[in-house]
Every structure is written in C-alpha cells, then in structure tokens.
Design an enzyme around this catalytic site. Structure first.
Site, PDB file in Angstrom:
ATOM      1  N   ALA A  19       0.844  -1.205   0.000  1.00 10.12           N
ATOM      2  CA  ALA A  19       0.000   0.000   0.000  1.00 10.12           C
ATOM      3  C   ALA A  19       0.874   1.248   0.000  1.00 10.12           C
ATOM      4  CB  ALA A  19      -0.904  -0.007   1.221  1.00 10.12           C
ATOM      5  N   CYS A  20       0.300   2.366  -0.438  1.00  5.27           N
ATOM      6  CA  CYS A  20       1.008   3.644  -0.416  1.00  5.27           C
ATOM      7  C   CYS A  20       1.353   3.994   1.031  1.00  5.27           C
ATOM      8  CB  CYS A  20       0.132   4.744  -1.007  1.00  5.27           C
ATOM      9  SG  CYS A  20      -0.117   4.531  -2.767  1.00  5.27           S
ATOM     10  N   PRO A  21       2.510   4.557   1.318  1.00  7.01           N
ATOM     11  CA  PRO A  21       3.508   5.058   0.361  1.00  7.01           C
ATOM     12  C   PRO A  21       4.663   4.079   0.095  1.00  7.01           C
ATOM     13  CG  PRO A  21       4.032   5.873   2.535  1.00  7.01           C
ATOM     14  CD  PRO A  21       2.862   4.939   2.703  1.00  7.01           C
TER      15      PRO A  21
END
Lengths: 200, 318
Positions: A11-13
């Site tokens: 998942a981001c970041p």
C-alpha cells in the site's frame, strides 16, 4: 545498470519509498518498479518525474511496469549510437514538441505548422518517423487541421508516434486520430535510428 | 450505499440519509431537534492520547456542521487483547479531554475485541429546528468559506513513510485535533445558508455533495484554498493516499479544472481529510462579517470560492 523492484501487494507510500531507495543507490541507470494498483502507479510516476527522471509505463495483466531512467547511463543503454546509422533523408525523424512553430504570435505559429505539413508531404523521400511530444500530440487529435496530412504521411509509410504521457496530460488519449501511442523508452530508441530534426 | 435502504416517511426526521448530510436530525418539539451522529476509525498517529483527541474532534464535527451544540457522547472502542491496556487508557483520556473542551460529557460507551484498535464516538447534540444547517441551502451569489487548511491525508501518508518533517507532522496534528466549535459559533452568530464538514471524500467530494444537494454549481478558487505548509512538496513526491485517487475517480466529470491548476493542487483538493474544517456557504453581504469573527477567534479560515446557478458541472475549479 538495471534494477527491478516488485511492489505488488504493497500500500502507499511503500512503493514510492522502495523506488526512491533503489534510485538513491545508483548513480545512473534504469529502475523498473512493478506495482499492482492505480494509486501506486500514479505516485511512483509522480515521484520519479519530479525527481527529474524519465518515466514510462506499460500495463500488463493488471500490473503496471514503470521504467525509470536516471542520469545519462540509462539513455546510453537504450539508444543505438547515431554514428552507426546511415544518414540519408529516408532516415530523417522529426521530433515535434509543439502545435505552433516558433516563439511569437500564436496565429502565425499555427499557420507555419499547417504549411510545414503541406510541404513535408511533398519532400522526397518522406520522413522515416514523426514523433509528437508535449503540445505536439494535439496535432494528431480530433479538431486538428493536421490530422489529414498526418494520415496521408502514415499511408505513404511514415511512422507517426504520439507520446502517451502527453496525451494523458492534455486528456486527449481517446481523441487520437492518427498514429500510435508510445512511451519514452520507445521514443528514445526510435530517435537513435535516424537523424533527428526537432521542431519546437 | 445508503440509497439502498428503505425510504423513511417521518415528518419529524428533518435530515435523513437522502442528502448525504453529516448527521441525522430529529425534531422532538417545535423548538428542539436532536442531532445524532457516529464516527470511528483506526489510528493515523502513533501517540494514543493525540489519536483520542483527533477521533473525538472528528466525531463532534458533524454536530457543529449541522449548526448544533454537542451534549452527550458515548465511546466506541475496538481493541486487541495483545496490546497494553495503558494505550487504551490514553486514547480514552484524549477523547474525554476533547469532549470536555467541547462542553459536552462522555456518559459511557462500548468496546469489542478486534485485531486493530479503532476509536470514535456516538455524539448527540441539539439544535433549534429553524436554525439547523444542512448542505442543501447554498444559493447562487453565496461566498464559500473553508475553516481549516487542507492536506492532512497526504501528511498522514508521509508520516507512515517516515518522510514528513517534524514541523509538518505537528501542523497536521494541530489541525486534526482542533474542534470546529469556534467556526460553528461564528456562523450561528452571522447566519449562513449551508454547511458541511470536510472529511474522507476530500474538499471537492464534500463540496460536490453540497452542490448536488443545493442544486447549484460551486466555483472554487484554487489559489485561495489554504494548504498546510509542506503538503505540496509531499504531493509532488507521490505521498498521496489511495483515497485521493478514489475521490478523483468517483467525482469524474462532476469536477472541471482549469488547465492552469497544477496537478499537486488538484491532489490536495481531492485529499481525504481527517477531522477537516467546515465548508460554509454564506450570502455575499455577510461574508465579510463572518470572516472578521473567524479571524478574531483565530480560526484559520479563508474565502475559497462562490456559488453560481447550476451549469453542466457540480464544481468548477480555477
């Protein structure tokens, strides 16, 4: 120097951080960052572009393969040295980065561009390729007066290449009337195969 | 999602699920209506005391957005049994302090065991039915006021990546834990036409709901929109939460950007906010007065746009 990082499932970041780390570790070269969601693709692309690197991506089976070229090293690797290419008119490639020729009155610029296309059709032999970048992509899109000229050139055998990132930026991707969509990688490779004349 | 629930026909339900508003409002007498709202989420900061404050400020905000006054709150807790119970105590202390600051009381709550901690509140407030605010009252000619700077979603993403500066992180905490009470008092004093609070759908998402509910188009002046310092740089570094992309996707053609609005500003406008500010639609002749009071009360508010009659889009950003 080529590094590949798989960011699938992250998942981001995290994909941005992994890509940043890989780029920080090399002086120059290519980093290929693979992500599996749109947000990560956008974020990695954004990060690399703002860091001043050349970025292109391909979509494959729900995954995005993002190729980032850092420094000179990356470009050398993909470009065929110009001296090996036969320098004939038939290998002339035009890199067109604008829809209006030169600085000054825009109206004049558009007229000159129109005149450029009318004339280039008459030149023998015809150019090997026309590469459209930045506002140049608008020439090949719905509403442009150059579409017919470009179609004629394509029929005669000139390759028309439009930069995908630029089409995206100007939101013209579904309006492309002529030519094929390409990325920086292919464009650099193509430029290495002939004499490049830039129209700016 | 709520569109799939059966339609409710009760004349005393003044605000139900139809208008995507911030809370439910139910009239109990001619001069009193009850505002009921509930909000909870997983931690976005490491410090449990701060998390408690942010969760409470966020839950209370829905009452303020309806023009109401919070009275009573109940805790909602999810907590893993492997975590030190001291952490939970700190979360609850943070929540209680914030509710106290709001002049309301916590009267209990409920907890369940879960893999990840989550905390929030069910809040009950009151409002005079004729003073109640919703997101559906904006009229052409109104000015738009935003009462907190944007960018907390981007900063929270950067904090996760350990890439946010201490100053930027501290600013995010300051704004996320700030109550919207002063802004609400100011708008009640002046009298405004519509209000909503900015949370997960981002500034443009909640603005679009206001535009849709009010049957108008909102014109947003991107250069006037307050942004927490440091956020633009983080956006350019790709520290944009997936929610911002979802918000952009869901709004689609309902938002039209002038070509001059840079990409990183667009991202900030779509950024999901945690406990964001209020977006207020106020008639032009009262806007100046409202801004003056907000300034006196040290609310970090700005005039960010205006309301026009409905054209082919909900929001136009320039």
């Amino acid at each position: 120097m080529k590094k590949e990082i798989n960011n699938c499932g992250l998942a981001c970041p995290q994909p941005v951080l992994n890509t940043k780390k890989a780029l920080d570790e090399i002086e120059s070269g290519i980093v290929v960052s693979i992500v599996d969601n749109e947000a990560a693709k956008e974020n990695v692309t954004r990060f690399a572009q703002n860091a001043g690197h050349d970025v292109s991506f391909e979509e494959n089976d729900g995954k995005y393969i993002i190729t980032i070229i850092k420094g000179e090293g990356g470009q050398e690797e993909v470009a065929v040295p110009v001296k090996e290419v036969e320098q004939t008119a038939a290998s002339t490639i035009y890199l067109i980065t604008t829809d209006s020729i030169g600085q000054g009155a825009p109206e004049l610029g558009y007229t000159l561009m129109k005149s450029f296309f009318i004339s280039i059709k008459a030149v023998e032999p015809i150019p090997k390729a026309l590469i459209l970048m930045n506002a140049g992509v608008k020439l090949a899109c719905t509403g442009s007066k150059a579409v017919e000229d470009l179609q004629e050139l394509e029929k005669k055998g000139t390759e028309i290449i439009a930069c995908g990132t630029c089409l995206d930026y100007y939101k013209q991707k579904d309006k492309l009337e002529v030519g094929k969509v390409s990325n920086m990688f292919e464009i650099i490779s193509k430029m290495g195969t002939g004499k490049v004349i830039t129209i700016a | 999602m709520l569109r799939h629930l059966p339609k409710i026909n009760d004349p005393n339900l003044l605000v139900g699920p139809e208008t995507s508003d911030d809370a439910a409002v139910y009239r109990v007498s001619d001069d009193t209506a009850v505002i009921q709202t509930l909000d909870f989420f997983p931690p976005m900061v490491d410090d449990p005391y701060i998390f408690g404050q942010i969760a409470a400020a966020n839950a209370l905000s829905d009452v303020y957005a309806m023009g109401g006054r919070p009275l009573l709150a109940l805790n909602i807790v999810c907590f893993p049994n492997c975590l030190d119970v001291k952490v939970l105590k700190e979360i609850l202390r943070g929540g209680a302090d914030k509710v106290n600051e709001a002049g309301a009381v916590i009267a209990g709550g409920h907890s369940v065991e879960d893999n990840e901690p989550k905390y929030g509140l069910a809040v009950c407030g009151i409002v005079q039915p004729d003073k109640m605010l919703s997101n559906s009252g904006a009229v052409p000619g109104d000015m738009l006021v935003l009462t907190k700077p944007l960018g907390t979603g981007i900063i929270n993403t950067a904090i996760k990546g350990d890439i946010a500066s201490e100053e930027t992180a501290a600013l995010a905490v300051k704004y996320m834990s700030m109550l919207n009470n002063k802004a609400a008092e100011a708008m009640l004093k002046v009298g405004v036409n519509a209000c909503t609070d900015i949370t997960g759908f981002g500034f443009l998402g909640h603005a679009a709901e206001m535009a849709r509910a009010s049957n108008v188009t909102l014109e947003i002046w991107s250069k006037e929109c307050p942004v927490i310092p440091g956020v633009k740089d983080l956006a350019m570094m790709g520290m944009i939460p997936a929610g911002a992309y979802n918000n952009r996707y869901h709004l689609g053609d309902n938002v039209v950007f002038d070509l001059s609005v840079p990409r990183e500003i667009q991202d900030v406008l779509f950024d999901p906010q945690t406990s964001g500010g209020l977006l207020i639609s106020v008639s032009k002749n009262k806007a100046h007065h409202l801004m003056e009071i907000l300034k006196q009360e040290q609310v970090p508010a700005a005039l960010v746009g205006c309301v026009t009659s409905k054209n082919n889009t909900l929001i136009s950003v320039r």
